[in-house]
Write an enzyme that holds these catalytic residues in place. Structure first.
Site, PDB file in Angstrom:
ATOM      1  N   TYR A  17      39.747  45.665  32.749  1.00 27.51           N
ATOM      2  CA  TYR A  17      38.852  45.973  31.630  1.00 27.51           C
ATOM      3  C   TYR A  17      37.384  45.913  32.046  1.00 27.51           C
ATOM      4  CZ  TYR A  17      36.479  45.169  27.137  1.00 27.51           C
ATOM      5  OH  TYR A  17      35.622  45.217  26.067  1.00 27.51           O
ATOM      6  N   TYR A  62      42.549  28.442  30.021  1.00 24.09           N
ATOM      7  CA  TYR A  62      41.665  29.428  30.649  1.00 24.09           C
ATOM      8  C   TYR A  62      40.332  28.796  31.023  1.00 24.09           C
ATOM      9  CZ  TYR A  62      38.834  33.741  30.967  1.00 24.09           C
ATOM     10  OH  TYR A  62      38.003  34.750  31.377  1.00 24.09           O
ATOM     11  N   ASP A  94      47.091  42.543  47.143  1.00 28.01           N
ATOM     12  CA  ASP A  94      47.126  41.331  46.313  1.00 28.01           C
ATOM     13  C   ASP A  94      46.223  40.306  46.978  1.00 28.01           C
ATOM     14  OD1 ASP A  94      47.625  39.104  44.802  1.00 28.01           O
ATOM     15  OD2 ASP A  94      49.796  39.061  45.138  1.00 28.01           O
ATOM     16  N   LYS A 123      38.858  28.121  34.879  1.00 29.05           N
ATOM     17  CA  LYS A 123      37.587  28.704  35.315  1.00 29.05           C
ATOM     18  C   LYS A 123      36.602  27.594  35.711  1.00 29.05           C
ATOM     19  CE  LYS A 123      37.828  33.281  34.811  1.00 29.05           C
ATOM     20  NZ  LYS A 123      37.500  34.256  35.875  1.00 29.05           N
ATOM     21  N   LEU A 163      36.675  39.493  40.413  1.00 27.64           N
ATOM     22  CA  LEU A 163      36.938  39.603  38.979  1.00 27.64           C
ATOM     23  C   LEU A 163      38.411  39.406  38.652  1.00 27.64           C
ATOM     24  CD1 LEU A 163      34.901  42.883  38.285  1.00 27.64           C
ATOM     25  CD2 LEU A 163      34.068  40.533  38.108  1.00 27.64           C
ATOM     26  N   ALA A 164      39.275  39.563  39.634  1.00 31.04           N
ATOM     27  CA  ALA A 164      40.717  39.526  39.382  1.00 31.04           C
ATOM     28  C   ALA A 164      41.120  38.226  38.683  1.00 31.04           C
ATOM     29  CB  ALA A 164      41.476  39.664  40.707  1.00 31.04           C
ATOM     30  N   TRP A 165      41.868  38.377  37.598  1.00 35.29           N
ATOM     31  CA  TRP A 165      42.345  37.202  36.856  1.00 35.29           C
ATOM     32  C   TRP A 165      43.475  37.643  35.935  1.00 35.29           C
ATOM     33  CZ3 TRP A 165      40.260  32.375  37.836  1.00 35.29           C
ATOM     34  CH2 TRP A 165      40.784  31.325  37.079  1.00 35.29           C
TER      35      TRP A 165
END
Length: 287
Positions: A13, A137, A51, A141, A74-76
């Protein structure tokens, strides 16, 4: 000359907009995705399927480290599901990826954070604001930021990009704005809603992409940078404006749902640092 910027999670996104903004800044944007889906990215973007969280991932399979200006991580997984078990289950993988970048000779690394690191807080969030996350989450982080600061900040330029309430490109997210569009598609005329009193820092995802691209590639800029508007607005005001902008024939049913107990009455990012960076960038019009 270093001119490559590697973006992980580039097909997501936020990642699609960051990748576009990086290219607009004049860098070669290399998009790393687990699986390339047609239409996710600009045709001119170089896409690498990999990956990055897998043990043994080597950045050399993407580009030579001496050609990389920065890596933007940014991958999450499950970013819209705040208490998904995957956040903590994959935490060590994210830590391994970031530390391996430094070990591979990458001199500048940026990673995406979240206002959910802060937990309950009233007012503007600065780099010094204490964190007390209330979701898995936010906990994950926060832990990644803390551990990365300890492990790599003295060996490379490391910037933590703390994001707030993102909207725009709403068919691709799982926010209240996407749910409003879906409800309208179904012909619903009433949308169950909270009180809407909570103040948030709303930012369009395209502007967020530009802010991330600028902050992630600004030499010498390190530490926490709020990628945000810096302007608090009530959820009710922004949702009503969204309904009007999109000409939706739907009415909010205030008070149908309780406000979430871990949401602050008002939380937004102190945006002085990002505004200064944007004013000096190729995107001054977006400030």
């Amino acid at each position: 000359m270093k001119n490559i910027v590697v973006i992980t999670g580039a097909g997501g996104y936020v990642g699609r907009h960051v990748t576009r903004a990086v290219a607009e800044l004049g860098y070669e944007a290399v998009a790393v995705v687990r699986r390339h889906r047609e239409g996710d990215l600009d045709m001119a973007t170089r896409v690498v399927e990999a990956d990055v969280l897998a043990p043994g991932f080597d950045i050399a399979t993407v580009a030579a480290s001496d050609q990389i200006e920065a890596v933007i991580h940014l991958a999450w997984q499950d970013g819209f599901v705040h208490n998904a078990p995957s956040h903590l289950a994959r935490l060590s993988d994210h830590y391994r990826f970031l530390t391996s970048m430094v070990d591979s000779g990458i001199h500048r690394i940026a990673a995406l954070g979240s206002m959910h690191e802060i937990g309950y807080w009233e007012g503007a969030v600065t780099a010094e604001t204490p964190t007390n996350p209330a979701t898995l989450y936010g906990i994950a982080k926060d832990a990644l930021r803390r551990s990365a600061m300890l492990s790599i900040a003295d060996r490379a330029e490391f910037v933590w990009l703390r994001a707030y309430y993102i909207l725009g490109d709403d068919r691709r997210n799982r926010s209240i704005f996407a749910k409003l569009l879906e409800a309208s598609d179904r012909g619903e005329k009433v949308f169950p809603f909270t009180s809407g009193r909570t103040l948030y820092d709303f930012i369009d995802v395209a502007e967020l992409g530009r802010q991330i691209a600028v902050a992630a590639t600004a030499d010498g800029v390190t530490g926490i940078v709020n990628v945000s508007s810096g302007e608090p607005e009530s959820l009710a005001s922004r949702v009503e404006r969204f309904i009007a902008e999109n000409r939706l024939d739907i009415t909010l049913q205030y008070g149908a749902f309780p406000d979430r107990p871990y949401d602050s009455p008002g939380i937004w990012g102190e945006a002085g640092k990002i505004r200064a960076l944007m004013a000096r960038s190729r995107f001054p019009h977006s400030v």
